[in-house]
Design a protein around this motif. Structure first.
Motif, mmCIF file in Angstrom:
data_model
loop_
_atom_site.group_PDB
_atom_site.id
_atom_site.type_symbol
_atom_site.label_atom_id
_atom_site.label_comp_id
_atom_site.label_asym_id
_atom_site.label_seq_id
_atom_site.Cartn_x
_atom_site.Cartn_y
_atom_site.Cartn_z
ATOM 1 N N GLY A 302 35.952 44.733 45.458
ATOM 2 C CA GLY A 302 34.716 44.484 44.052
ATOM 3 C C GLY A 302 34.076 45.742 43.941
ATOM 4 N N LYS A 310 44.897 38.215 37.280
ATOM 5 C CA LYS A 310 43.374 38.450 38.016
ATOM 6 C C LYS A 310 43.500 37.939 39.501
ATOM 7 C CE LYS A 310 44.089 33.173 37.794
ATOM 8 N NZ LYS A 310 43.029 31.810 36.752
ATOM 9 N N THR A 312 40.644 36.146 42.207
ATOM 10 C CA THR A 312 39.701 35.509 42.231
ATOM 11 C C THR A 312 39.815 34.238 44.341
ATOM 12 O OG1 THR A 312 40.858 33.574 42.226
ATOM 13 C CG2 THR A 312 39.578 34.630 40.037
ATOM 14 N N GLY A 315 37.693 31.060 43.436
ATOM 15 C CA GLY A 315 37.395 30.665 41.760
ATOM 16 C C GLY A 315 36.561 31.516 41.070
ATOM 17 N N LYS A 316 36.092 32.371 42.475
ATOM 18 C CA LYS A 316 35.018 33.628 41.674
ATOM 19 C C LYS A 316 35.408 34.664 41.943
ATOM 20 C CE LYS A 316 31.223 31.524 42.529
ATOM 21 N NZ LYS A 316 29.885 31.540 43.839
ATOM 22 N N ALA A 317 35.803 36.586 41.676
ATOM 23 C CA ALA A 317 35.908 37.476 40.988
ATOM 24 C C ALA A 317 35.454 38.139 42.752
ATOM 25 C CB ALA A 317 35.356 38.237 40.152
ATOM 26 N N SER A 319 32.832 40.757 44.947
ATOM 27 C CA SER A 319 32.751 41.689 44.507
ATOM 28 C C SER A 319 31.229 42.072 45.656
ATOM 29 C CB SER A 319 30.952 40.864 43.998
ATOM 30 O OG SER A 319 30.658 39.290 44.953
ATOM 31 N N ASP A 322 29.957 41.234 49.133
ATOM 32 C CA ASP A 322 30.401 39.610 49.639
ATOM 33 C C ASP A 322 30.779 39.417 51.112
ATOM 34 O OD1 ASP A 322 31.134 36.810 49.339
ATOM 35 O OD2 ASP A 322 32.759 37.098 47.757
ATOM 36 N N SER A 324 31.559 36.115 52.518
ATOM 37 C CA SER A 324 32.909 35.049 52.256
ATOM 38 C C SER A 324 34.334 35.556 52.604
ATOM 39 C CB SER A 324 32.856 34.706 51.385
ATOM 40 O OG SER A 324 32.978 35.388 50.053
#
Length: 421
Positions: A302, A310, A312, A315-317, A319, A322, A324
């Motif tokens: 990130g 992209k 992801t 569904g999220k970029a 960071s 993070d 997760s």
């Protein structure tokens, strides 16, 4: 007549090294294969610095430089080339070669003279580098060439190549062979450290096998075959659960939404890369040229954004911070652990999101420690990591990740720093 560059006689440094006998001659390439990692780092230190040893003698150019009676601690003219470069990225190639070296006493730097000298040194080599190029803009192979040239300028008695294949592409390994033979003809001596015999046999004229801190076999050219090496290696299959190895992979439903999506991704050396990963899947990304791994890892951290396309996670970029996703770099015991903290604190370090109030509840920490005792034994209650083996450190890293329970794990070259056999 052969000129002896280094000789180690019965060198012992318990509990790492035992009765090491090793001879290196000028203008040869010798391999050292570690069937396991015990003692390799200590042996490198003995080559570089004359540290105290328990027993034995160390000779450099037929001169006794270290023994069990006295150790000068003076450095030897030995260059170690490995993933972590000795060059400074923010300086030019000329400055790295000529200015940052012992014996340079100039008060004014003449860039034209330095550039001319650099071009003369690089002329016979398979690389072309422009004047005033920053080292940070060079490829891995170009940096390798510059380190070879710098070792030649410093008149290094020995050049140690440590796990070169971990950061040089397969295509560049063929060019490396030409490069090594060129400097070999100039009288340079190489010690090639790796953990696989097929890689060593490709370059070297002699080979030492090291296991549990001992040299167990000295192989000459006629002995450097698969039939000989297999007698000294363990069968890799014995370290795996047969039932897991024979279990067919689970078939994922195509309708399931991918957790990780990489679509038409462009960044650095990554060009138009597309793949996806669903929950429960394990995907191996083989970067045969070793060019994309670092750039992909940067994106997963990130700390940078894609140039195009992209990437992801759920569904999220990606960071910073993070939990997760868990990122495991090569040699994770050097980057993910805190040696000054206790084993338990290292294990709990990223568990605070999954195990609530773990730092405020000693009873909960003690209960979890009881469950971990069968894995770590008495080592679980050690106040630091300094005297733990590499195997234990790896176990701490992966146990911590299990306790963190991320949705996705990205491991870069997970077997790059562990025993091959």
């Amino acid at each position: 007549m052969k000129h002896e560059v280094f000789r180690l006689e019965q060198v012992s440094l318990p509990p790492y090294l035992f009765d090491i006998n090793l001879h290196l001659y000028k203008g040869e390439i010798v391999a050292l294969i570690g069937l396991n990692a015990l003692g390799l780092e200590q042996l490198l230190t003995i080559f570089q610095k004359n540290i105290p040893i328990h027993y034995g003698h160390v000779y450099c150019n037929d001169v006794l430089v270290n023994d069990y009676l006295s150790s000068s601690r003076k450095p030897n003219r030995v260059t170690v080339i490995q993933r972590d470069s000795n060059l400074i990225d923010n300086l030019t190639v000329e400055e790295n070669l000529f200015v940052l070296r012992k014996g340079f006493h100039g008060h004014l730097i003449n860039q034209k003279v330095l550039s001319s000298q650099m071009e003369q040194l690089l002329a016979p080599l398979p690389v072309s580098i422009r004047r005033k190029t920053l080292v940070g803009n060079l490829s891995s192979f170009e940096k390798l060439v510059i380190e070879f040239v710098k070792a030649s300028i410093l008149r290094a008695n020995l050049v140690i190549l440590h796990d070169i294949s971990n950061f040089v592409s397969e295509l560049d390994l063929a060019r490396l062979e030409v490069l090594m033979h060129y400097f070999k003809e100039q009288g340079m001596t190489f010690l090639y450290l790796c953990n696989h015999h097929q890689e060593a046999f490709r370059f070297c004229s002699r080979c030492y096998l090291m296991q549990e801190g001992r040299i167990i076999k000295h192989l000459f050219p006629y002995q450097m075959t698969n039939e000989v090496i297999i007698k000294y290696s363990n069968v890799f299959e014995q370290s795996m659960e047969r039932s897991q190895r024979q279990r067919p992979p689970e078939v994922m439903e195509d309708s399931e939404t991918p957790f990780l999506v990489c679509e038409n991704l462009w960044y650095g050396n990554v060009h138009n890369l597309s793949f996806s990963l669903r929950k429960g899947e394990t995907v191996v990304l083989l970067d045969s040229e070793n060019l994309c791994i670092g750039d992909l890892f940067t994106l997963f951290q990130g700390t940078a954004m894609p140039e195009r396309g992209k990437l992801t996670l759920a569904g999220k970029a990606p960071s910073k911070g993070d939990r997760s996703i868990s990122l495991i770099a090569p040699k994770p015991y050097e980057t993910l652990l805190f040696p000054q903290l206790s084993v338990i604190d290292n294990l709990y370090f990223t568990s605070d999101e999954k195990i609530r109030h773990i730092w405020l509840r000693p009873k909960r920490r003690r209960a979890i420690a009881k469950e971990l005792e069968p894995i770590f034994g008495k080592d679980l209650y050690k106040s630091s990591l300094y005297d733990l083996s590499q195997e234990k450190l790896h176990t701490i890293v992966y146990q911590r990740i299990l306790m963190q329970h991320p949705s996705c794990v990205c491991a870069v070259q997970p077997f790059g720093s562990v025993d091959m056999f």
